[in-house]
Design a protein around this motif. Structure first.
Motif, mmCIF file in Angstrom:
data_model
loop_
_atom_site.group_PDB
_atom_site.id
_atom_site.type_symbol
_atom_site.label_atom_id
_atom_site.label_comp_id
_atom_site.label_asym_id
_atom_site.label_seq_id
_atom_site.Cartn_x
_atom_site.Cartn_y
_atom_site.Cartn_z
ATOM 1 N N LEU A 256 -5.051 -16.639 5.624
ATOM 2 C CA LEU A 256 -5.837 -15.726 5.140
ATOM 3 C C LEU A 256 -5.312 -14.348 5.095
ATOM 4 N N THR A 257 -5.838 -13.490 4.191
ATOM 5 C CA THR A 257 -5.735 -12.056 4.168
ATOM 6 C C THR A 257 -7.049 -11.449 4.100
ATOM 7 N N LEU A 258 -7.664 -10.894 5.197
ATOM 8 C CA LEU A 258 -8.857 -10.295 5.320
ATOM 9 C C LEU A 258 -8.915 -9.148 4.719
ATOM 10 N N LEU A 259 -9.864 -8.903 3.885
ATOM 11 C CA LEU A 259 -9.923 -7.756 2.976
ATOM 12 C C LEU A 259 -10.721 -6.647 3.550
ATOM 13 N N GLN A 260 -9.826 -5.505 3.474
ATOM 14 C CA GLN A 260 -10.306 -4.378 4.003
ATOM 15 C C GLN A 260 -10.697 -3.126 2.919
ATOM 16 N N VAL A 261 -11.381 -2.041 3.572
ATOM 17 C CA VAL A 261 -11.336 -0.941 2.259
ATOM 18 C C VAL A 261 -10.269 0.241 2.766
ATOM 19 N N TRP A 262 -9.205 0.488 2.069
ATOM 20 C CA TRP A 262 -8.371 1.469 2.251
ATOM 21 C C TRP A 262 -8.571 2.894 2.221
ATOM 22 N N LEU B 52 -19.236 -5.487 7.409
ATOM 23 C CA LEU B 52 -17.432 -5.916 7.277
ATOM 24 C C LEU B 52 -16.903 -4.685 6.491
ATOM 25 N N TYR B 53 -17.623 -4.267 5.331
ATOM 26 C CA TYR B 53 -16.702 -3.400 4.531
ATOM 27 C C TYR B 53 -17.219 -1.732 4.665
ATOM 28 N N THR B 54 -17.959 -1.548 5.754
ATOM 29 C CA THR B 54 -18.196 -0.162 5.978
ATOM 30 C C THR B 54 -18.243 0.235 7.303
ATOM 31 N N THR B 55 -17.515 -0.610 8.088
ATOM 32 C CA THR B 55 -17.081 -0.016 9.508
ATOM 33 C C THR B 55 -16.052 0.853 9.576
ATOM 34 N N GLN B 56 -14.983 0.540 8.790
ATOM 35 C CA GLN B 56 -13.831 1.324 9.086
ATOM 36 C C GLN B 56 -12.984 1.362 7.723
ATOM 37 N N PHE B 57 -12.073 2.253 7.525
ATOM 38 C CA PHE B 57 -10.881 2.186 6.362
ATOM 39 C C PHE B 57 -9.656 1.565 7.192
ATOM 40 N N ALA B 58 -9.035 0.541 6.706
ATOM 41 C CA ALA B 58 -8.073 -0.184 7.083
ATOM 42 C C ALA B 58 -7.210 -0.827 6.062
ATOM 43 N N GLY B 59 -6.020 -1.410 6.282
ATOM 44 C CA GLY B 59 -5.374 -2.104 5.265
ATOM 45 C C GLY B 59 -5.668 -3.876 5.655
ATOM 46 N N ASP B 60 -5.549 -4.486 4.738
ATOM 47 C CA ASP B 60 -5.671 -5.815 4.638
ATOM 48 C C ASP B 60 -5.035 -6.361 5.858
ATOM 49 N N MET B 61 -5.711 -7.393 6.416
ATOM 50 C CA MET B 61 -5.131 -7.946 7.730
ATOM 51 C C MET B 61 -4.846 -9.215 7.725
ATOM 52 N N LEU C 7 0.960 -1.334 0.104
ATOM 53 C CA LEU C 7 -0.075 0.036 0.148
ATOM 54 C C LEU C 7 0.857 1.199 0.091
ATOM 55 N N ALA C 8 1.979 1.229 -0.051
ATOM 56 C CA ALA C 8 3.076 2.427 -0.126
ATOM 57 C C ALA C 8 2.669 3.152 -1.425
ATOM 58 N N GLY C 9 2.554 4.460 -1.187
ATOM 59 C CA GLY C 9 2.262 5.303 -2.347
ATOM 60 C C GLY C 9 0.786 5.372 -2.639
ATOM 61 N N VAL C 10 -0.109 4.563 -1.839
ATOM 62 C CA VAL C 10 -1.593 4.755 -2.280
ATOM 63 C C VAL C 10 -2.185 5.533 -1.196
ATOM 64 N N PRO C 11 -2.774 6.649 -1.483
ATOM 65 C CA PRO C 11 -3.367 7.500 -0.487
ATOM 66 C C PRO C 11 -4.234 6.921 0.313
ATOM 67 N N SER C 12 -4.434 7.253 1.504
ATOM 68 C CA SER C 12 -5.537 6.739 2.476
ATOM 69 C C SER C 12 -5.502 7.454 3.787
ATOM 70 N N PRO D 40 -6.422 1.981 11.644
ATOM 71 C CA PRO D 40 -7.994 1.946 11.303
ATOM 72 C C PRO D 40 -8.589 3.247 11.481
ATOM 73 N N GLN D 41 -9.308 3.624 10.526
ATOM 74 C CA GLN D 41 -9.835 4.867 10.607
ATOM 75 C C GLN D 41 -11.408 4.819 10.518
ATOM 76 N N PRO D 42 -12.184 5.663 11.039
ATOM 77 C CA PRO D 42 -13.896 5.532 10.847
ATOM 78 C C PRO D 42 -14.317 5.675 9.367
ATOM 79 N N PHE D 43 -14.984 4.889 9.001
ATOM 80 C CA PHE D 43 -15.535 4.781 7.697
ATOM 81 C C PHE D 43 -16.545 6.129 7.366
ATOM 82 N N THR D 44 -16.220 6.888 6.295
ATOM 83 C CA THR D 44 -16.802 8.129 6.244
ATOM 84 C C THR D 44 -17.718 8.253 5.144
ATOM 85 N N LEU D 45 -18.192 7.101 4.616
ATOM 86 C CA LEU D 45 -19.055 7.240 3.520
ATOM 87 C C LEU D 45 -20.450 6.835 3.902
#
Length: 187
Positions: free
Chosen positions: A97-103, A79-88, A32-37, A52-57
């Motif tokens: 596994l890698t739990l997918l998250q919204v960056w 799952l997809y609208t609780t927070q912004f976070a990196g995949d974990m 995720l280096a270089g990808v704004p978040s 992690p940061q609060p989901f703003t949408l």
């Protein structure tokens, strides 16, 4: 939805704490280096550190539902609208596994497009609608939520092969164990 949000917050906290104990800093991602978040707390030469940061949408996957005339399980929306976070990275029983998250907000749009594409493929193959939630080390398998039952399954896209891992997303998240070793270094 609240139980799923709580289980996600709990896992995310355990994941971040594990990173802090192991490395002395927040979770890191080279991918995720270089990808704004809004999650980025520090930028290193070859990685970013994030929290992690609060989901703003608006907390909805209505675009996916509208595109396919389908009602999605509320747990998936949580799952997809609780927070912004990196995949974990994590382990569920023996499955890494890698739990997918919204960056970021842009990533949320991309996620919805990918969910639509996945559901279109399932419909074309006349298979039960599933929605991916995690990647595995194998490119042949993903972890998905079955939209009919709410079960979390290990499936091979394009085939009927599926194994039930958990009764629902809350149970799945509660039983995830953070992995912050070499598996975690890819993002």
């Amino acid at each position: 939805m609240q139980q799923t949000r709580d289980a996600l917050h709990d896992f995310t906290t355990r994941y971040c704490d594990s990173w802090q104990r192991r490395t002395g800093h927040a979770p890191a991602s080279q991918a995720l280096a270089g990808v704004p978040s809004p999650c980025i707390v520090a930028t290193q030469p070859d990685e970013v550190w994030w929290q992690p940061q609060p989901f703003t949408l608006p907390a909805t996957l209505e675009a996916v539902e509208r595109a396919l005339d389908i009602t999605l399980q509320e747990a998936l929306t949580a799952l997809y609208t609780t927070q912004f976070a990196g995949d974990m990275t994590a382990r569920f029983e023996q499955q890494e596994l890698t739990l997918l998250q919204v960056w970021s907000e842009e990533d949320f749009l991309r996620l919805q497009e990918n969910l639509i594409g996945h559901l279109v493929m399932k419909r074309r193959l006349k298979q039960t609608p599933t929605l991916f939630i995690a990647a595995t080390a194998s490119e042949q398998e993903i972890i998905s939520l079955c939209n009919l039952t709410g079960e979390i399954i290990l499936e091979q896209p394009g085939t009927k092969s599926r194994t039930v891992l958990a009764e629902n997303l809350e149970i799945f998240l509660t039983n995830l164990q953070p992995v912050t070793g070499s598996l975690a270094d890819n993002g």
